[in-house]
Design a protein around this motif. Structure first.
Motif, short mmCIF file in Angstrom:
data_model
loop_
_atom_site.label_atom_id
_atom_site.label_comp_id
_atom_site.label_asym_id
_atom_site.label_seq_id
_atom_site.Cartn_x
_atom_site.Cartn_y
_atom_site.Cartn_z
N GLU A 1 27.44 74.79 -5.76
CA GLU A 1 27.12 74.43 -7.17
C GLU A 1 25.94 73.91 -7.29
OE1 GLU A 1 29.67 74.85 -10.06
OE2 GLU A 1 30.29 76.20 -8.25
N ARG A 2 25.29 73.23 -6.52
CA ARG A 2 23.91 72.62 -6.93
C ARG A 2 22.83 73.26 -6.24
NH1 ARG A 2 22.53 66.28 -6.33
NH2 ARG A 2 20.52 66.08 -6.54
N PHE A 3 22.96 74.22 -5.15
CA PHE A 3 21.71 74.96 -4.77
C PHE A 3 21.88 76.21 -4.65
CE2 PHE A 3 22.02 70.72 -2.67
CZ PHE A 3 20.71 70.06 -3.03
N ASP A 4 20.91 76.96 -4.70
CA ASP A 4 20.86 78.57 -4.89
C ASP A 4 20.86 79.20 -3.60
OD1 ASP A 4 21.43 78.69 -7.43
OD2 ASP A 4 19.04 78.69 -8.16
N LEU A 5 20.36 78.44 -2.44
CA LEU A 5 20.44 79.35 -0.93
C LEU A 5 21.75 79.56 -0.52
CD1 LEU A 5 17.67 76.78 0.73
CD2 LEU A 5 17.55 78.86 -0.42
N PRO A 6 21.91 80.49 0.49
CA PRO A 6 23.33 81.02 0.77
C PRO A 6 23.54 79.71 1.73
CG PRO A 6 21.75 82.61 1.45
CD PRO A 6 20.65 81.44 0.71
N VAL A 7 25.02 79.49 1.84
CA VAL A 7 25.82 78.27 2.32
C VAL A 7 26.56 78.80 3.31
CG1 VAL A 7 27.37 76.47 1.91
CG2 VAL A 7 25.82 77.16 -0.01
N VAL A 8 26.53 78.08 4.52
CA VAL A 8 27.38 78.62 5.69
C VAL A 8 28.31 77.34 6.18
CG1 VAL A 8 27.12 79.16 8.19
CG2 VAL A 8 25.14 79.57 6.34
N ALA A 9 29.50 77.71 6.29
CA ALA A 9 30.66 76.74 6.78
C ALA A 9 30.66 77.03 7.97
CB ALA A 9 31.90 77.23 6.18
N TYR A 10 30.50 75.99 9.18
CA TYR A 10 30.55 75.90 10.39
C TYR A 10 31.98 75.60 10.62
CZ TYR A 10 29.24 75.57 15.35
OH TYR A 10 29.09 75.31 16.80
N ASN A 11 32.90 76.30 11.07
CA ASN A 11 34.54 76.20 11.51
C ASN A 11 34.39 75.84 13.03
OD1 ASN A 11 37.16 78.54 12.14
ND2 ASN A 11 37.09 76.48 11.57
N VAL A 12 34.19 74.29 12.86
CA VAL A 12 33.89 73.69 14.24
C VAL A 12 34.77 73.72 15.36
CG1 VAL A 12 32.00 72.16 13.28
CG2 VAL A 12 34.35 71.43 13.64
N SER A 13 34.71 73.37 16.67
CA SER A 13 35.57 73.40 17.82
C SER A 13 36.82 72.87 17.66
CB SER A 13 34.84 72.91 18.87
OG SER A 13 34.62 71.21 18.70
N GLY A 14 36.70 71.49 17.04
CA GLY A 14 38.17 70.95 17.13
C GLY A 14 39.09 71.51 15.99
N GLU A 15 38.28 72.31 14.79
CA GLU A 15 39.16 73.20 13.99
C GLU A 15 39.78 74.30 14.65
OE1 GLU A 15 36.16 71.80 10.30
OE2 GLU A 15 36.30 73.74 11.15
N TYR A 16 39.07 74.97 15.43
CA TYR A 16 39.35 75.89 16.09
C TYR A 16 40.75 75.45 17.23
CZ TYR A 16 39.17 79.66 20.01
OH TYR A 16 39.57 80.50 20.80
N SER A 17 40.28 74.48 17.86
CA SER A 17 41.38 74.07 18.74
C SER A 17 42.73 73.69 18.29
CB SER A 17 40.62 72.95 19.82
OG SER A 17 39.55 73.56 20.52
#
Length: 326
Positions: free
Chosen positions: A261-277
């Protein structure tokens, strides 16, 4: 006169649900992390991350070929060197493991977009993301090493630099270093908002990067803070970041939304290792439907505002998306 709304009209069958769906997950959204190690003939499953492996360079092509065939547009490379020392000298070595992996991938798969993780924790004997003196992580001394590492990765052929260290001024230092070395065209995908999270446990197993003393709370963010995340992201935007990562993603979708909402740059979600596991472990026990749970999670990231998703599920997601189009 009807006194209530018939919302179910637009849920009556799969066709109409697809037609009005607000968010979609596409294979083009995905960035797949790969761990490369020294040695030969190595393809070793990481115990805490079922389905994710360490690859030696001679077997790396097999993994990358599968990524390309699945249509995944990008990979991010994490290296695990044989040699570690106090200053992480292998991080910016011309023959460092990440540099060699990048050169190999770009030679054999030139159209694949290769991102280099830029940090020191895998390369330092103490496991911290910066230079340590008298038990204290030195911010400004670390910036020089990080900039040198980024330049070496760009020279090796990296299409993008992804600094993950959370030192103050790291985007500025790396942008300046890249520009002075003739790499003004190389974008920076900043780990702008990186929390000190317990969700990183399996990654530290994979990268052999557990701190040998203390923790990373003096440079990674306190999970309780949201306003601070906006200050961190704002600094990185001002310093020249081209994309902004929020890490972890699952417990921080409110932060993804605020950054979007605040910035116009592309935003990346890092779905990290613990979430995967967590999902993998539950699926292996038969407690959850893996495909449905993973795809629901990915939609959550997109709904929160993520443009791209860095995830260890990427190959599975790509397969599932292909099945839906057959």
């Amino acid at each position: 006169m009807q006194s209530f709304k018939r919302h179910r009209r637009l849920r009556a069958n799969e066709k109409i649900r697809q037609m009005i769906r607000e968010n979609q997950v596409h294979v083009q959204d995905l960035i797949y992390p790969i761990f490369v190690v020294e040695g030969e003939g190595i393809k070793e499953e990481i115990p805490s991350m079922p389905g994710i492996y360490h690859f030696s360079l001679d077997l790396l092509d097999q993994e990358v070929q599968e990524v390309v065939e699945l249509g995944i547009p990008s990979v991010i490379i994490f290296g695990v060197p044989h040699e570690k020392d106090e200053c992480g000298s292998q991080a910016d070595a011309d023959n460092g493991i990440v540099q060699k992996a990048i050169r190999s991938i770009k030679q054999n798969f030139p159209t694949l977009y290769v991102i280099a993780d830029t940090c020191l924790c895998q390369y330092t004997s103490h496991g911290h993301c910066g230079i340590v003196e008298d038990g204290v992580i030195q911010n400004d001394a670390s910036l020089k090493r990080l900039a040198s590492t980024a330049v070496s990765q760009a020279k090796a052929g990296a299409d993008m630099i992804a600094p993950s260290n959370m030192m103050d001024g790291f985007v500025y230092a790396i942008r300046q270093g890249l520009d002075e070395a003739g790499f003004a065209h190389i974008p920076i995908m900043s780990y702008a908002v990186k929390y000190a999270s317990s969700y990183y446990g399996p990654f530290r197993d994979a990268a052999h990067s557990t701190p040998q003393f203390g923790d990373r709370r003096t440079y990674q963010m306190d999970p309780a803070n949201a306003r601070e995340a906006m200050r961190e992201a704002e600094s990185d935007v001002a310093e020249g970041a081209d994309l902004l990562i929020v890490k972890p993603a699952l417990a921080y979708m409110d932060i993804i939304h605020q950054v979007r909402e605040r910035f116009d740059l592309p935003v990346v979600a890092y779905n990290v290792s613990g979430e995967y596991s967590m999902i993998k472990a539950a699926a292996l026990q038969g407690w959850m439907d893996e495909k449905q749970t993973v795809m629901e999670t990915m939609l959550g990231f997109k709904r929160a505002g993520a443009d791209l998703i860095m995830t260890y599920h990427a190959k599975d997601i790509a397969r599932w998306l292909k099945e839906e189009t057959v």
